[in-house]
Scaffold this active site. Sequence first.
Site: not given
Length: 277
Positions: A254, A221, A145
Amino acid sequence: MNIETRKSHRCFDGEVLFQSHKSPTTGTDMNLSVFLPKEKPKALMVWLSGLTCTEENFMAKAGAFQFASRQGVAIICPDTSPRGTDLPGEHDDWDFGSGAGFYLDATANPWAQNYKMYSYIVDDISQFIAASNLDHLPRCISGHSMGGHGALTIGLKHPEMFQSISAFAPIVNPMEVPWGQKAFRNYLGDHEESWKAYDACQLVKSSKYNGEILIDQGLADNFLTEQLQPEAFEKACSATAVSLQVRRQKGYDHSYFFVSSFIDDHLSFHLRQLKLT
């Protein structure tokens, strides 16, 4: 460099260390974690974590140690921002300030004095690696991320330092998405030309990195469409000599459940890139 070991744990016959040191770059005490395999390591991965994370998240959740121990990969995981500064607004939002250093060098006040995570990774972590007698090892960089953003931008800027790059669900084009715009405007000011130094889609145009980049992206995600947009980096790479592999993983979100599902693949990828397998 004076390194303090706060705690250690045996793991797959290797050792996980949680350590601290005084950073001349951030002007604060900084925390980081290290995995050392039982046998003499043959490679070193620097892992950069994402928003709200500390130096502990990857070590506790990624499930990398069995493979890393077997294959001789040492891992260093820095914290994601300075701590203990208590700047105005530093703790107001989860996606900015504490735990959200974005791996850049802030130039706007009050962040400029301490929030220099780009230089911290490039300079201080290199000094830490030398002080830990690991500087002879070939290095790779990866992250998740916000940390994926850091891995891409730092890796593209410093191919002499990192010979292999990968990322999980990275923020590839922060100039164009809300997370990046919020961080860049606060840390760097409104002059958007300065933002390009920390945007992978911009950096790939002039990077001298000549290896392949691996990205894994979960299709479940919930940040995919608004914040991540891997297609922007694919388009940028297609216009350059940089080779990119984006694997879109059906059903994955995620979280670190996603990271732990494919971390062995990334470690294998890095060993191939480093010509160690």
